[in-house]
Design an enzyme around this catalytic site. Structure first.
Site, PDB file in Angstrom:
ATOM      1  N   ASN A   1      89.225 -39.466  58.291  1.00 40.41           N
ATOM      2  CA  ASN A   1      89.504 -39.089  56.904  1.00 40.41           C
ATOM      3  C   ASN A   1      88.605 -39.812  55.900  1.00 40.41           C
ATOM      4  OD1 ASN A   1      90.525 -41.682  56.760  1.00 40.41           O
ATOM      5  ND2 ASN A   1      92.662 -41.042  56.891  1.00 40.41           N
TER       6      ASN A   1
ATOM      7  N   HIS B   1      97.198 -83.205  40.735  1.00 44.52           N
ATOM      8  CA  HIS B   1      96.308 -84.330  41.054  1.00 44.52           C
ATOM      9  C   HIS B   1      95.191 -84.392  40.017  1.00 44.52           C
ATOM     10  CE1 HIS B   1      94.318 -87.384  43.365  1.00 44.52           C
ATOM     11  NE2 HIS B   1      93.257 -86.639  43.588  1.00 44.52           N
TER      12      HIS B   1
ATOM     13  N   ASP C   1      88.165 -42.919  54.829  1.00 48.78           N
ATOM     14  CA  ASP C   1      88.704 -43.882  53.870  1.00 48.78           C
ATOM     15  C   ASP C   1      88.239 -45.297  54.173  1.00 48.78           C
ATOM     16  OD1 ASP C   1      90.094 -44.301  56.183  1.00 48.78           O
ATOM     17  OD2 ASP C   1      92.055 -44.502  55.218  1.00 48.78           O
TER      18      ASP C   1
ATOM     19  N   ASP D   1      86.741 -42.959  61.947  1.00 49.29           N
ATOM     20  CA  ASP D   1      87.328 -42.840  60.602  1.00 49.29           C
ATOM     21  C   ASP D   1      87.264 -41.378  60.163  1.00 49.29           C
ATOM     22  OD1 ASP D   1      88.288 -43.299  58.054  1.00 49.29           O
ATOM     23  OD2 ASP D   1      86.358 -44.022  57.285  1.00 49.29           O
TER      24      ASP D   1
ATOM     25  N   GLU E   1      94.161 -42.309  64.258  1.00 50.77           N
ATOM     26  CA  GLU E   1      92.745 -41.991  64.422  1.00 50.77           C
ATOM     27  C   GLU E   1      92.177 -42.675  65.656  1.00 50.77           C
ATOM     28  OE1 GLU E   1      91.302 -41.390  59.797  1.00 50.77           O
ATOM     29  OE2 GLU E   1      91.565 -43.425  60.580  1.00 50.77           O
TER      30      GLU E   1
ATOM     31  N   CYS F   1      97.179 -91.281  40.112  1.00 51.54           N
ATOM     32  CA  CYS F   1      95.871 -90.632  39.960  1.00 51.54           C
ATOM     33  C   CYS F   1      95.561 -90.386  38.490  1.00 51.54           C
ATOM     34  CB  CYS F   1      95.820 -89.333  40.756  1.00 51.54           C
ATOM     35  SG  CYS F   1      97.087 -88.120  40.283  1.00 51.54           S
TER      36      CYS F   1
ATOM     37  N   ASP G   1      80.906 -32.186  58.551  1.00 49.52           N
ATOM     38  CA  ASP G   1      81.324 -30.790  58.630  1.00 49.52           C
ATOM     39  C   ASP G   1      81.417 -30.292  60.060  1.00 49.52           C
ATOM     40  OD1 ASP G   1      78.689 -30.823  59.290  1.00 49.52           O
ATOM     41  OD2 ASP G   1      78.066 -29.211  57.934  1.00 49.52           O
TER      42      ASP G   1
ATOM     43  N   GLN H   1      88.673 -46.966  56.761  1.00 48.76           N
ATOM     44  CA  GLN H   1      89.650 -47.667  57.591  1.00 48.76           C
ATOM     45  C   GLN H   1      90.068 -46.752  58.743  1.00 48.76           C
ATOM     46  OE1 GLN H   1      92.341 -50.535  54.999  1.00 48.76           O
ATOM     47  NE2 GLN H   1      92.403 -48.507  54.130  1.00 48.76           N
TER      48      GLN H   1
ATOM     49  N   GLU I   1      69.953 -33.585  60.352  1.00 49.33           N
ATOM     50  CA  GLU I   1      70.781 -34.378  61.256  1.00 49.33           C
ATOM     51  C   GLU I   1      70.293 -34.276  62.689  1.00 49.33           C
ATOM     52  OE1 GLU I   1      74.953 -34.050  58.669  1.00 49.33           O
ATOM     53  OE2 GLU I   1      74.492 -32.584  60.230  1.00 49.33           O
TER      54      GLU I   1
ATOM     55  N   ASP J   1      76.618 -36.652  62.427  1.00 45.15           N
ATOM     56  CA  ASP J   1      77.193 -35.701  61.483  1.00 45.15           C
ATOM     57  C   ASP J   1      77.528 -36.430  60.178  1.00 45.15           C
ATOM     58  OD1 ASP J   1      78.355 -33.560  60.242  1.00 45.15           O
ATOM     59  OD2 ASP J   1      80.227 -33.658  61.380  1.00 45.15           O
TER      60      ASP J   1
END
Length: 1168
Positions: free
Chosen positions: A191, A1124, A193, A189, A200, A578, A229, A195, A236, A225
């Protein structure tokens, strides 16, 4: 050449070459493409409508010109054959003699002389495909990109064509650690987002699985990361060392980027310390090749990836596995080790026979229907995770065309005789029976319908009844129709068992059969309610055969005690009844009324009075029905005699159509009241009536409201003396209040049910996306406006909320298909008129409020829309630049047009507004530095074109030119944009694929007003609020004479509750006539109400201090004409029962569904 000349203008005079001659003017490739395109037409010919769309491309040319061209192509016939299509297309597009004669005959087509239409789009000149673009910027071939797209379509969310977190987990099949899977998702992913789009996916797979080895290893660093960046900070790096278990002496990653480690630094370190990253890198390869669809580049790589995947996944606690023959698996490994191509998957050695299988008789609705051989040994098969099975199918195919897949669930011990968890090698085989649809000639049914085989399925015994019913509805396309399942039990004397407990699993049903020999087969009846009559065929079948209906819930230990309980009896629904069943079940809980009708002496009084009256007959049949219900000798009753009495004694309910439960309860109470009142009047004559003159004299004396109410109630009781009046009748006060002097007059009226408004408000909910010209993220606002509001009012409230001047806002409406709502043909401005009603917007449309440029007049701006042109290579006479399918997407833009505007300024304006969602470099995973988006000479990744109102065709050229839009040059020359001519932003395919960030373009911030208005519009109401609305003043239209003001004045009418009855029936008015739509509408808003301790004192003029308790409620689901009704009611033991026609089961108070409440029955709990 053998040209044929047609004569007669009606037959489109022009020289037509033969089909054989036409082939000499085109290549074999062109002929093949035209032939394939023609074969798509089902009838072997092209009719007029198909010609206009597929051959003319849907161009908006005049009708007479379309007819003329069709006549030319069809040679005067009603349809176009392939030979006529070929000869006409080739002649018109390639043969000069045909073109010349055609233009001479039809001068309106003279423009074709300079630029004749093209036959088809040449493959090499049409466009650079997306696959070629992705292959160009990655290490994958076009074929691999195409194959990846096929896999991506099966694992992604089809609604948005993206892979979200949930779909990602499904694709991985639970075969990898959750933390690792989540981190790798973030790597894909790019960008951020949440998703993964296809671009990608392709770029990341290329970086991880292809190209130079150091580059692949370097990409693993992005797992740690966190801040994205592309550098690893000390924190990290520390997390990376901890995850990989790197000792201190080997924590030596170089920090070459200002104290941080670059990806290449990690790659160099990883090559020297490969043992630490081997596991992570191996899992990345397994996910890329096996789960995401990239085929390994060599047989050696495939063997390595599969071996490592099998070794790691063999002991995983997966819920689902695929069964593969051991023989094929051994052969597969042997061939890969020898670097030979494996054979297709062959499961014939473990496949069972179809002997006695239901699949040979009816269609199978489950994903699989194949059987395994009986008594398989563990050495005969291996189990593999589902992702690996799917990968093998993609890579090698299957030797068996059908019945080759064996997906099996791993179940707990409760599903097996030895109580040990195991694979369910032999699922249940279900045969679904259905009712024979044949009826007698007159439409009546006097004999039970027979059951016939309908479909079959192979499903796990862990599947629930609800899940199985959902499968049937989906696969058999039953839609929203009512359907339910029955267990077919021959041993049951009373017939089949209704499966009314949706949480019950099939294993419980199967073991309940008590068979000594396990055959893994079971028959179920799939019953579908008939739409026209509302009949449940099985209930009718039971009614006609005189059998009882047994519900599975009553067989369970918790509900077995219901048998023999007075009133805990179901009512068979053999029509649209009914509403009657629900009303009867509720009314039967009114103990004094039920006890009255159960006693012989009261029934004898009714019979003595007059048994021939309609109301008496209805009352007697209702009493008989109650006696049968309270005898509780049967689990359910077919109220045939009662329904016949209703049919004979009521004009409203004589048909079998769906009716309103409240209206039926009111009718039945009226019948009971009338019969009791008349019987009482006959047996006990009332005292002589008061002299009318004395009555009139008494009325002349001014009375207080209390005295009026008492007198009115006394008079009503004398004239309507019955048990129904004593139990159900309350009193309302209707006041007329002078709006000038506040004087009032009161009238008192009786009521037996209180009809309360829920909240059909004369407002609609609108959500408007405000788009600023500076390219910031759009902001969505919510508004609740009256249904008669206009565009002008919407602009006013948007301006107040957004801070943009009203004069600098235009409202644009975009349909769900991306089409802007058209303006009046005579209105030259791009702006929607302020007097246009908001109700004219189509359903599901999106509203945009676009900020206009500063210092612009009404006609000094245009709306621009993004377009992409898709070519499908069908035989059409469009030019290669015209495209065929036009797709509109993205946010609409506003382009300013001052008097000195140039083409370059227009392009720069568009680029400025789009800078937020433009990628300024090729995907970082690409190892190729060249950006193909910059190939265009202008430097802009799109072309601006003048188009029509639909953004499909040119707004300037004649329709016969088939122009998709005249381009605007991006130079310093002044441009002229005709009035009422929108602008299309046509994207270059490569730039669209690589530069346009769809996720960023779709980003939108929600203003707090969105949640606030949504909550107000759809929030649940309350019973107290409904009573308050009932008592709201209503201003009368006509003026009335006021004695105090001595003139006619406006009056407010106020309805309030003066006193409540012992049993209060509350009707929630869910149905109302929608005047604007000309139909009845249903308000589905939930109304919260108490089941206990309801205190109506704040809403009653003369409260008595008593509280009420709910004893029954009738719920409605669906619409008025095809819905119903069911009932919830308290039993004699103070337990709640769910009464759904013939089904009765005990439920807890928390299980009582309040959302669909329609009628509420409250009982007063008198203060002792």
């Amino acid at each position: 050449m053998g040209n044929t000349i047609l004569t007669g203008r009606s037959n489109a005079i022009a020289p037509i070459i033969s089909a054989e001659d036409a082939r000499t003017h085109i290549t074999e490739e062109e002929y093949r493409r035209i032939r394939q395109a023609f074969q798509r037409f089902k009838n072997g010919c092209i009719d007029y409508d198909e010609f206009c769309y597929h051959v003319l491309g849907g161009a908006q040319i005049p009708e007479d010109k379309r007819r003329l061209l069709f006549s030319f192509f069809s040679h005067g016939a009603e349809t176009i054959s392939f030979d006529n299509l070929l000869s006409s297309l080739v002649g018109l597009c390639r043969v000069e003699e045909v073109q010349s004669r055609f233009i001479e005959e039809y001068h309106e087509f003279a423009s074709w002389g300079l630029s004749p239409p093209k036959l088809t789009i040449p493959l090499n000149d049409s466009y650079i495909s997306f696959y070629e673009v992705m292959s160009y910027v990655t290490h994958l071939s076009v074929k691999e990109v195409i194959e990846l797209e096929k896999v991506f379509a099966t694992i992604s969310d089809r609604a948005v064509c993206k892979l979200n977190v949930e779909k990602w987990k499904q694709a991985l099949g639970g075969c990898f650690p959750d933390t690792y899977a989540e981190r790798l998702f973030a790597v894909f992913d790019e960008n951020r987002d949440c998703q993964i789009d296809f671009r990608e996916l392709v770029c990341t797979l290329s970086a991880l699985c292809r190209g130079p080895h150091p580059g692949r290893i370097s990409q693993l660093a992005r797992i740690w990361d966190v801040d994205c960046d592309k550098l690893l900070s000390d924190e990290e790096l520390s997390n990376m060392y901890a995850d990989l278990g790197v000792p201190v002496e080997h924590q030596t990653v170089t920090k070459s980027a200002n104290g941080k480690a670059a990806l290449v630094d990690f790659g160099i370190w990883a090559q020297e310390n490969e043992r630490y990253i081997a596991k992570y890198y191996s899992m990345a390869l397994q996910i890329g090749h096996i789960c995401l669809g990239l085929r390994p580049e060599s047989k050696k790589m495939e063997l390595q990836v599969v071996n490592e995947f099998e070794s790691r996944a063999s002991e995983l606690p997966l819920s689902e596995w695929n069964i593969v023959a051991s023989g094929w698996h051994s052969e597969y490994r042997t061939l890969l080790e020898a670097e030979r191509t494996p054979n297709p998957i062959d499961n014939s050695g473990i496949k069972g026979t179809r002997e006695d299988s239901w699949t040979s008789r009816v269609a199978c609705i489950s994903a699989e229907s194949a059987r395994l051989k009986p008594d398989l040994l563990p050495m005969d098969y291996i189990r593999v995770p589902v992702p690996l099975w799917r990968a093998w199918l993609r890579w090698h195919g299957c030797a068996l065309t059908v019945d080759s897949q064996f997906t099996r669930k791993y179940l707990d011990g409760e599903f097996f005789e030895d109580n040990k968890p195991s694979l369910e090698l032999y699922p249940l085989e279900i045969l679904f029976l259905g009712h024979d649809r044949k009826k007698s000639h007159d439409g009546t049914e006097t004999t039970p319908r027979s059951l016939t085989p309908w479909a079959c399925a192979q499903v796990s015994r862990s599947m629930t009844v609800d899940e199985l019913l959902a499968l049937c509805k989906t696969e058999l396309r039953l839609g929203d129709g009512d359907a339910r399942l029955w267990q077919v039990v021959k041993e049951n004397e009373e017939g089949n068992v209704l499966l009314d407990d949706g949480n019950q699993n099939l294993h419980q049903l199967y073991t309940a059969l008590g068979k000594t020999k396990k055959v893994n087969k079971m028959k179920l009846l799939l019953e579908v309610r008939e739409r026209g009559t509302g009949v449940w065929p099985e209930e009718l079948r039971a009614s006609l055969s005189g059998k009882q209906i047994t519900a599975a819930s009553t067989l369970s230990s918790s509900n077995a005690q219901l048998s023999g309980r007075p009133g805990a009896v179901g009512l068979v629904n053999y029509g649209n009844f009914c509403y009657r069943n629900a009303g009867i079940q509720c009314l039967a809980r009114v103990s004094p009324l039920t006890q009255y009708l159960l006693e012989d002496e009261h029934l004898d009084e009714l019979k003595k009075a007059n048994t021939k009256r309609r109301d008496v007959e209805t009352t007697i049949e209702y009493a008989k029905l109650l006696r049968e219900m309270w005898a509780a000798k049967k689990k359910n009753i077919a109220p045939n005699d009662f329904n016949d009495a209703i049919r004979m004694n009521s004009d409203m309910f004589e048909c079998s159509e769906q009716h309103d439960c409240q209206e039926f309860v009111a009718f039945l109470l009226d019948q009971l009241h009338t019969s009791m009142y008349e019987a009482n009047k006959t047996l006990h004559p009332p005292p002589p009536a008061i002299d009318p003159k004395k009555e009139e004299e008494n009325h002349e004396i001014e009375e207080t409201d209390e005295e009026k109410a008492e007198r009115s109630w006394t008079e009503y009781e004398k004239q309507n003396e019955s048990l129904v009046t004593q139990l159900f009748t309350g009193q309302l006060r209707s006041r007329l209040v002078c709006r000038t002097c506040q004087s009032s007059s009161s009238v008192f009226e009786p009521f037996t049910s209180l009809s309360l408004p829920i909240g059909f408000e004369d407002v609609d909910l609108y959500q408007v996306i405000v788009v600023h010209r500076d390219g910031r993220i759009p902001r969505r606002y919510g508004f609740r406006l009256s249904r008669d509001s206009k565009i002008g009012h919407l602009r006013e409230v948007v301006a107040a909320s957004s801070g943009i001047s009203m004069s600098h806002i235009t409202i644009q409406c975009m349909s769900s298909k991306g089409t802007l709502m058209s303006r009046s043909p005579n209105h030259r401005s791009s702006n929607l008129r302020d007097e246009l009603p908001l109700s004219s917007f189509p359903s599901g449309a999106r509203l945009y409020a676009l900020e206009l440029p500063e210092s612009t007049g009404e006609d000094e701006w245009r709306v621009a829309m993004h377009r992409k042109l898709q070519y499908n290579h069908e035989p059409h006479i469009l030019g290669s630049t015209a495209g065929f399918i036009v797709s509109r997407f993205g946010l609409p833009l506003i382009v300013g047009l001052d008097e000195h505007v140039t083409g370059k300024k227009l392009y720069e304006d568009v680029m400025y507004q789009m800078h937020r969602f433009m990628e300024h470099s090729v995907n970082s995973f690409s190892s190729r530095a060249h950006d193909p988006c910059e190939d265009d000479a202008s430097g802009f990744p799109f072309t601006l074109c003048l188009v029509d109102q639909n953004y499909e065709w040119c707004g300037q050229c004649p329709a016969l030119r088939f122009c998709r839009g005249c381009p605007i040059r991006p130079d310093d020359n002044k441009v002229f944009i005709p009035a009422n001519s929108p602008i299309a932003v046509d994207w270059f395919p490569i730039a669209l694929y690589l530069r346009y960030n769809h996720s960023e373009e779709q980003a939108c911030e929600d203003d707090p007003s969105v949640a606030e208005t949504w909550s107000r519009h759809f929030a649940p109401s309350s019973l107290e609020h409904c009573i308050e609305k009932f008592s709201c003043p209503e201003t009368l239209d006509a003026a009335i004479q006021c004695d105090r003001c001595e003139k006619k004045t406006t009056r407010d009418k106020v309805m309030t509750i003066w006193k409540l009855p012992k049993y209060l029936i509350i009707h929630l008015k869910r149905f109302e006539f929608l005047r604007e739509q000309g139909r009845m509408g249903k308000c589905k808003r939930t109304v919260n109400f108490p089941l206990k301790h309801f205190d109506p004192a704040p809403f009653v003029d003369k409260p008595d201090g008593n509280t009420y308790e709910c004893i029954a409620l009738a719920n409605h689901y669906g619409q008025l004409s095809c819905g119903h009704f069911i009932a919830y009611a308290k039993s004699n033991e103070d337990k709640w029962l769910l009464l759904n026609d013939c089904s009765v089961r005990e439920v807890s108070e928390e299980e009582v569904d309040k959302q669909g409440a329609y009628l509420l029955f409250y009982e007063r709990k008198d203060v002792k």
